[in-house]
Design a protein around this motif. Sequence first.
Motif, PDB file in Angstrom:
ATOM      1  N   ALA A  17      -5.871   9.190   9.525  1.00 22.76           N
ATOM      2  CA  ALA A  17      -6.081   8.496   8.461  1.00 22.76           C
ATOM      3  C   ALA A  17      -6.316   9.378   7.019  1.00 22.76           C
ATOM      4  CB  ALA A  17      -7.002   7.427   8.581  1.00 22.76           C
ATOM      5  N   ILE A  18      -5.555   9.592   6.115  1.00 23.47           N
ATOM      6  CA  ILE A  18      -5.932  10.475   4.989  1.00 23.47           C
ATOM      7  C   ILE A  18      -6.147   9.505   3.777  1.00 23.47           C
ATOM      8  CG2 ILE A  18      -5.013  11.900   3.189  1.00 23.47           C
ATOM      9  CD1 ILE A  18      -3.272  13.046   5.368  1.00 23.47           C
ATOM     10  N   CYS A  19      -7.629   9.317   3.423  1.00 19.51           N
ATOM     11  CA  CYS A  19      -8.074   8.543   2.428  1.00 19.51           C
ATOM     12  C   CYS A  19      -9.265   8.995   1.774  1.00 19.51           C
ATOM     13  CB  CYS A  19      -8.213   7.001   2.957  1.00 19.51           C
ATOM     14  SG  CYS A  19      -9.257   7.119   4.554  1.00 19.51           S
ATOM     15  N   LYS A  20      -9.883   8.075   1.005  1.00 18.89           N
ATOM     16  CA  LYS A  20     -11.148   8.492   0.289  1.00 18.89           C
ATOM     17  C   LYS A  20     -12.080   7.383  -0.044  1.00 18.89           C
ATOM     18  CE  LYS A  20      -8.668   8.730  -4.200  1.00 18.89           C
ATOM     19  NZ  LYS A  20      -8.442   9.420  -5.423  1.00 18.89           N
ATOM     20  N   GLY A  21     -13.324   7.486  -0.297  1.00 20.85           N
ATOM     21  CA  GLY A  21     -13.993   6.509  -0.597  1.00 20.85           C
ATOM     22  C   GLY A  21     -14.516   5.764   0.423  1.00 20.85           C
ATOM     23  N   GLU A  22     -14.556   4.342   0.061  1.00 18.66           N
ATOM     24  CA  GLU A  22     -14.987   3.461   1.112  1.00 18.66           C
ATOM     25  C   GLU A  22     -13.825   3.160   2.278  1.00 18.66           C
ATOM     26  OE1 GLU A  22     -13.092  -0.564  -1.047  1.00 18.66           O
ATOM     27  OE2 GLU A  22     -15.360   0.004  -1.354  1.00 18.66           O
ATOM     28  N   MET A  43      -3.406   8.020  -2.385  1.00 21.92           N
ATOM     29  CA  MET A  43      -3.458   9.299  -1.892  1.00 21.92           C
ATOM     30  C   MET A  43      -2.090   9.838  -1.503  1.00 21.92           C
ATOM     31  SD  MET A  43      -6.589  10.373  -1.324  1.00 21.92           S
ATOM     32  CE  MET A  43      -6.324  11.759  -0.434  1.00 21.92           C
ATOM     33  N   MET A  44      -0.899   9.052  -2.057  1.00 20.04           N
ATOM     34  CA  MET A  44       0.453   9.607  -1.892  1.00 20.04           C
ATOM     35  C   MET A  44       0.951  10.844  -2.753  1.00 20.04           C
ATOM     36  SD  MET A  44       1.989   8.567   0.674  1.00 20.04           S
ATOM     37  CE  MET A  44       3.639   9.232   0.370  1.00 20.04           C
ATOM     38  N   GLY A  45       0.086  10.858  -3.704  1.00 23.88           N
ATOM     39  CA  GLY A  45       0.286  12.246  -4.987  1.00 23.88           C
ATOM     40  C   GLY A  45       0.023  13.470  -3.867  1.00 23.88           C
ATOM     41  N   VAL A  46      -1.136  13.398  -3.135  1.00 18.24           N
ATOM     42  CA  VAL A  46      -1.399  14.432  -2.372  1.00 18.24           C
ATOM     43  C   VAL A  46      -0.755  14.571  -1.320  1.00 18.24           C
ATOM     44  CG1 VAL A  46      -3.340  15.718  -1.299  1.00 18.24           C
ATOM     45  CG2 VAL A  46      -3.855  14.208  -3.399  1.00 18.24           C
TER      46      VAL A  46
END
Length: 228
Positions: free
Chosen positions: A76-81, A120-123
């Motif tokens: 899972a590529i994500c950030k924050g909560e 996150m799709m930009g990254v």
Amino acid sequence: MKRGKNYVDSKKLIDKTKTYEGAEAIALAVETAKSKFDETIELHVKLGIDPRHADQQVRGVVVLPNGTGKTVRVLAICKGEKVNEAQAAGADFVGGDEMVQKIQHENWFDYDVIVTTPDMMGVVGRLGKVLGPKGLMPNPKSGTVTMDLARAIHDIKAGKVEYRVDKQAICHVPFGKASFGAEKLTENYNTLMDALLKAKPAAAKGVYFRSIYIASTMGPSIKVVYKA
């Protein structure tokens, strides 16, 4: 081509002049799975579409009622909560930019599916040339780009499979292991065929299911007749 003894023996069990009903074909596929490992049972469907046209694409996902028998590792590529959400849902690997860097610079591929959030799709998009050829690029159509990471991860772990036509208008989809037995495999098969039928493009004309074959990983193919 020279075939092994198991294949030759299995082929004798199949009447090549006959078209089998789904449940019967699946029982035969289980019987012909004679390898020492737990063979996958596969569905191969030739569709009456022209995949060169955008309005005749067939692609989607379906959760099989009895799973696939495969342990799927999820990144899972994500950030924050969303990090805590992904971890609680059972993702095997969770992170943000550092995961992208690891894939870019270390050629890291110790996972089977990547899920991510739209922000996150930009990254993640920078990895297209690396992930695309391996079939690992997240895509909204396959449910792997979503804000509901918990649902996506649960479905993948529960036995979600993706179906997609190739250039020859054929879908190749695994739908379980020989060890499942014919009954559970038949339930998976029926669910998968229902999903393929619902995905029929409006532009498709004539016979939709042109040919259907079921086979184990190492076994001979078995021709199937479709009955709704």
